[in-house]
Design a protein around this motif. Structure first.
Motif, PDB file in Angstrom:
ATOM      1  N   ALA A 284       1.055  -1.325  -0.054  1.00  0.00           N
ATOM      2  CA  ALA A 284      -0.046  -0.125   0.061  1.00  0.00           C
ATOM      3  C   ALA A 284       0.915   1.348   0.009  1.00  0.00           C
ATOM      4  O   ALA A 284       0.467   2.256  -0.498  1.00  0.00           O
ATOM      5  CB  ALA A 284      -1.084   0.052   1.172  1.00  0.00           C
ATOM      6  N   ARG A 293       7.777  10.056   3.713  1.00  0.00           N
ATOM      7  CA  ARG A 293       7.009  10.059   5.103  1.00  0.00           C
ATOM      8  C   ARG A 293       8.119  10.369   6.282  1.00  0.00           C
ATOM      9  O   ARG A 293       8.053  11.008   7.126  1.00  0.00           O
ATOM     10  CB  ARG A 293       6.240   9.196   5.190  1.00  0.00           C
ATOM     11  CG  ARG A 293       5.002   8.710   4.710  1.00  0.00           C
ATOM     12  CD  ARG A 293       4.438   7.576   4.771  1.00  0.00           C
ATOM     13  NE  ARG A 293       3.064   7.290   4.361  1.00  0.00           N
ATOM     14  CZ  ARG A 293       1.973   6.959   5.213  1.00  0.00           C
ATOM     15  NH1 ARG A 293       2.064   6.804   6.280  1.00  0.00           N
ATOM     16  NH2 ARG A 293       0.678   6.868   4.634  1.00  0.00           N
ATOM     17  N   TRP A 298       6.355  12.430   8.774  1.00  0.00           N
ATOM     18  CA  TRP A 298       5.014  11.536   8.901  1.00  0.00           C
ATOM     19  C   TRP A 298       5.256  10.194   9.878  1.00  0.00           C
ATOM     20  O   TRP A 298       6.296   9.702   9.770  1.00  0.00           O
ATOM     21  CB  TRP A 298       4.526  11.107   7.614  1.00  0.00           C
ATOM     22  CG  TRP A 298       3.774  12.308   6.896  1.00  0.00           C
ATOM     23  CD1 TRP A 298       4.129  13.447   6.661  1.00  0.00           C
ATOM     24  CD2 TRP A 298       2.460  12.234   6.171  1.00  0.00           C
ATOM     25  NE1 TRP A 298       3.168  14.163   5.754  1.00  0.00           N
ATOM     26  CE2 TRP A 298       2.040  13.092   5.714  1.00  0.00           C
ATOM     27  CE3 TRP A 298       1.359  11.037   6.095  1.00  0.00           C
ATOM     28  CZ2 TRP A 298       0.976  13.421   4.853  1.00  0.00           C
ATOM     29  CZ3 TRP A 298       0.345  11.216   5.431  1.00  0.00           C
ATOM     30  CH2 TRP A 298      -0.010  12.517   5.100  1.00  0.00           C
ATOM     31  N   ASP A 302       2.229   1.705   5.914  1.00  0.00           N
ATOM     32  CA  ASP A 302       1.984   0.143   6.064  1.00  0.00           C
ATOM     33  C   ASP A 302       2.854  -0.383   4.956  1.00  0.00           C
ATOM     34  O   ASP A 302       2.394  -0.400   3.653  1.00  0.00           O
ATOM     35  CB  ASP A 302       0.500  -0.224   5.981  1.00  0.00           C
ATOM     36  CG  ASP A 302       0.337  -1.870   6.239  1.00  0.00           C
ATOM     37  OD1 ASP A 302       1.509  -2.611   6.346  1.00  0.00           O
ATOM     38  OD2 ASP A 302      -0.628  -2.296   6.184  1.00  0.00           O
TER      39      ASP A 302
ATOM     40  N   LEU B 322      -6.099  12.880   8.444  1.00  0.00           N
ATOM     41  CA  LEU B 322      -5.055  12.450   7.805  1.00  0.00           C
ATOM     42  C   LEU B 322      -4.022  11.753   8.792  1.00  0.00           C
ATOM     43  O   LEU B 322      -3.612  10.550   8.605  1.00  0.00           O
ATOM     44  CB  LEU B 322      -4.384  13.401   7.106  1.00  0.00           C
ATOM     45  CG  LEU B 322      -4.688  13.218   5.490  1.00  0.00           C
ATOM     46  CD1 LEU B 322      -3.735  14.155   4.562  1.00  0.00           C
ATOM     47  CD2 LEU B 322      -4.494  12.022   4.809  1.00  0.00           C
ATOM     48  N   ALA B 326      -2.807   8.157   8.216  1.00  0.00           N
ATOM     49  CA  ALA B 326      -1.684   7.472   7.956  1.00  0.00           C
ATOM     50  C   ALA B 326      -1.028   6.556   8.640  1.00  0.00           C
ATOM     51  O   ALA B 326      -0.099   5.798   8.314  1.00  0.00           O
ATOM     52  CB  ALA B 326      -0.365   8.927   7.978  1.00  0.00           C
ATOM     53  N   ARG B 327      -1.703   6.165   9.642  1.00  0.00           N
ATOM     54  CA  ARG B 327      -1.116   5.026  10.551  1.00  0.00           C
ATOM     55  C   ARG B 327      -1.904   3.755  10.283  1.00  0.00           C
ATOM     56  O   ARG B 327      -1.550   2.541  10.924  1.00  0.00           O
ATOM     57  CB  ARG B 327      -1.166   5.495  12.260  1.00  0.00           C
ATOM     58  CG  ARG B 327      -0.242   6.524  12.785  1.00  0.00           C
ATOM     59  CD  ARG B 327      -0.503   6.614  14.128  1.00  0.00           C
ATOM     60  NE  ARG B 327       0.330   7.494  14.583  1.00  0.00           N
ATOM     61  CZ  ARG B 327       0.273   8.965  14.588  1.00  0.00           C
ATOM     62  NH1 ARG B 327      -0.876   9.330  13.749  1.00  0.00           N
ATOM     63  NH2 ARG B 327       1.209   9.679  14.887  1.00  0.00           N
ATOM     64  N   GLU B 328      -3.037   3.798   9.681  1.00  0.00           N
ATOM     65  CA  GLU B 328      -3.851   2.799   9.494  1.00  0.00           C
ATOM     66  C   GLU B 328      -3.121   1.749   8.630  1.00  0.00           C
ATOM     67  O   GLU B 328      -2.452   2.072   7.678  1.00  0.00           O
ATOM     68  CB  GLU B 328      -5.033   3.005   8.967  1.00  0.00           C
ATOM     69  CG  GLU B 328      -6.086   3.747   9.549  1.00  0.00           C
ATOM     70  CD  GLU B 328      -7.280   4.088   8.938  1.00  0.00           C
ATOM     71  OE1 GLU B 328      -8.457   4.683   9.436  1.00  0.00           O
ATOM     72  OE2 GLU B 328      -7.621   3.507   7.807  1.00  0.00           O
ATOM     73  N   PRO B 329      -3.162   0.223   8.982  1.00  0.00           N
ATOM     74  CA  PRO B 329      -2.597  -0.629   8.095  1.00  0.00           C
ATOM     75  C   PRO B 329      -3.607  -0.778   6.819  1.00  0.00           C
ATOM     76  O   PRO B 329      -4.736  -0.558   7.003  1.00  0.00           O
ATOM     77  CB  PRO B 329      -2.970  -2.130   8.978  1.00  0.00           C
ATOM     78  CG  PRO B 329      -2.792  -1.589  10.411  1.00  0.00           C
ATOM     79  CD  PRO B 329      -3.572   0.006  10.448  1.00  0.00           C
ATOM     80  N   GLY B 330      -2.755  -0.942   5.922  1.00  0.00           N
ATOM     81  CA  GLY B 330      -3.390  -1.194   4.627  1.00  0.00           C
ATOM     82  C   GLY B 330      -4.197   0.183   3.977  1.00  0.00           C
ATOM     83  O   GLY B 330      -4.801   0.026   2.807  1.00  0.00           O
ATOM     84  N   THR B 331      -3.678   1.206   4.446  1.00  0.00           N
ATOM     85  CA  THR B 331      -4.286   2.493   3.883  1.00  0.00           C
ATOM     86  C   THR B 331      -3.355   3.132   3.219  1.00  0.00           C
ATOM     87  O   THR B 331      -2.180   3.578   3.541  1.00  0.00           O
ATOM     88  CB  THR B 331      -4.905   3.296   5.282  1.00  0.00           C
ATOM     89  OG1 THR B 331      -5.931   2.627   5.768  1.00  0.00           O
ATOM     90  CG2 THR B 331      -5.283   4.747   4.538  1.00  0.00           C
ATOM     91  N   ALA B 332      -3.697   3.631   1.839  1.00  0.00           N
ATOM     92  CA  ALA B 332      -2.936   4.586   1.062  1.00  0.00           C
ATOM     93  C   ALA B 332      -3.496   5.921   0.915  1.00  0.00           C
ATOM     94  O   ALA B 332      -4.543   6.089   1.013  1.00  0.00           O
ATOM     95  CB  ALA B 332      -2.723   3.736  -0.341  1.00  0.00           C
TER      96      ALA B 332
END
Lengths: 357, 357
Positions: A284, A293, A298, A302, B322, B326-332
């Motif tokens: 991702a 980042r 940032w 992931d 944001l 930005a920290r979420e797994p699998g999030t672009a």
């Protein structure tokens, strides 16, 4: 947690090649503008950059104006002249920092740093005089390779010793430059770990990739690499140890040899790395965005792998095969926009993507 | 097979918003340079473009110079003034072509074209006079919505009829502009098909996505959509029929209503589409690259879906969330580089990626 640079901030990138180009695109994806500094005309990165400075690394005025127009400075290659770094660093933060550059610009400093960390490298000896050369060959044996300690790149400034009697001619080829004699390593595979460390010290590593070279240039990187789970973990922990020891900020490429005696560190590169291009279509968040980042503060993204990928470099005339690659199912193409396909020149890469095995 | 434009060719893009920005990045990935034409200052696309022309669509000199500097012209929005199109088209190919623009710039032409193809739309009637308004309300009933036939965008130039007695005030709100009265449709879901047609006539469609709107603006698109296999196939075939009928070249967004009576076409957009942003992280080749491939004569790429994705638009102040995303797994994350977060302004989108279910 540090507050990241605000949207619209300018990332200064030293070097305008394909790595700078893909960094500039990643910067845009995070709302930043890229300013490229590059001595050569029409650099690939300029096509996707907000601004371009065309000037040499000796041009203090141009360096100063560049630094004043950006919010943070990063780079796509490690051999930036020290005088340029001194000037830039006095005006804006450079990430990754000087310690990583000092270590990676000098092969003796690099090996010393790695060994001091308890990591294994190929056997080596520092060679500055004819006497040291004799002692080094006695210690390392042959075959071996003699390299200048600085500014080595893709086989330049290197001399092979097939047998001990090649020592004299090899030493002469260094033309008095400080050198390092490295023994050959019996390895079963070369893998690389692309690891990142954020401004807050968080470390994240991509799944190791397995590299195949052709004529001294990376040909393919394959994920997953053929590593046992314990080796995979060793590789990632070893990379994390290097980044933490350098108080590193950004993405680093760590090349490792897989040997029956364990993992050896071949070399480290304080930047995004050709062997990490697979992340563009396998994760991702790719290595370029991960680097941006990190240097802008940032949280790291992931980097877990959603697909199996084989990255292949298209060198020189390989580019003529693009029409076939363009039709392949699961194949993503990344061209660098270089006008002329010279032999040995990296023109593009493709990522062949398959569901995770 | 036509030979594609050579590497280094320049793609002219009318419009410098986020769609133009993502098209410019895709052009670079295929080795092309992007030249943006945009009346407004500091457009988001300029950060990643090779060249920018800041001029109005009435500026014949600027239009001519732009056309002369590019190899092919495409666009990120459909409401380009006819006079500008006439001038540009006399100098360079415009893709998608005029037929698609004519149909999508006029709601009556669009509905007529779709119905002539045998496709179902909401019930509608053309309204240019008070008498036609009375007849239209008798035919369609209420509730209904009256829209100007041209230049409609995100709810502008529209008036709702809650009951038949609202007819007079709605007609007055059109201020004499030709209009269309559309009946409401009882739908269970809105889906969109992002389809592409190459210069050679090859057609490829992405898996349909399911759209949720908030306050008239797209909020999320989810793949896979909750469609039965037969509906999924109907949706894709229907989109292909539209592209073939228009001899279309490029990517088109086709919005459909899912009703108990089958699929209805809501509207078509002759360009890359917000509901196709999920392809950036769900496919080897995304809608932006697919569009550039089509308009430059490449074979279409592999648009098959390797992951499940939920795309979410970040509108106005949504952008403040944001740091969490930005920290979420699998999030672009995909930011557009807009300086000011005005209410209703699309600032960014995120793609939440999961393994294919």
């Amino acid at each position: 947690m540090t507050k990241p640079l605000p949207s619209g901030a300018v990332i200064g990138i030293l070097g305008g090649g394909q790595l700078g180009r893909m960094l500039a695109v990643a910067a845009a994806r995070l709302g930043y503008k890229a300013h490229i500094y590059e001595p050569a005309a029409n650099p690939p990165a300029a096509d996707v950059a907000h601004a371009l400075t065309t000037a040499s690394y000796e041009d203090a005025g141009a360096l100063r104006a560049f630094a004043q127009s950006v919010d943070v400075i990063t780079y796509e290659f490690e051999n930036i002249p020290t005088s340029a770094l001194d000037l830039l660093e006095s005006l804006k933060p450079i990430r990754p920092g000087r310690r990583a550059l000092a270590v990676s610009q000098d092969r003796v400093a690099e090996k010393t740093f790695l060994n001091d960390l308890g990591l294994t490298t190929a056997p080596w000896a520092s060679v500055e005089t004819a006497e040291e050369m004799t002692a080094a060959v006695e210690k390392i044996g042959a075959p071996a390779i003699l390299k200048t300690t600085r500014l080595g790149y893709d086989g330049k400034g290197q001399a092979r010793l097939r047998e001990a009697s090649d020592a004299e001619s090899a030493f002469a080829a260094m033309q008095g430059a400080p050198a390092i004699l490295e023994g050959f390593v019996n390895f079963t595979a070369e893998v690389s770990v692309i690891a990142a460390r954020g401004l807050d010290g968080q470390v994240s590593a991509y799944d190791p990739g397995e590299n195949i070279h052709r004529e001294g240039i990376l040909h393919t990187t394959t994920v997953p690499a053929t590593l046992r789970p314990a080796q995979r973990q060793d590789a990632v922990l070893l990379a994390a140890r290097i980044l933490n020891a350098l108080d590193y900020v950004g993405v680093m490429g760590v090349e490792l040899f897989v040997t029956p005696q364990g993992l050896l560190v071949n070399e480290i590169a304080p930047r995004v790395h050709n062997s990490g291009h697979w992340t563009q279509n396998g994760c991702a968040v790719d290595q370029f965005e991960q680097h941006i980042r990190a240097v802008t503060g940032w949280p790291l993204g992931d980097g877990s792998r959603h697909s199996d990928v084989v990255m292949e470099n298209l060198i020189g005339d390989d580019i003529t095969r693009l029409p076939d690659y363009a039709r392949e199912p699961g194949t993503a193409i990344h061209l660098y926009g270089k006008a002329e396909a010279r032999p040995g020149r990296k023109m593009a890469h493709i990522n062949r993507v398959k569901p995770r095995s």
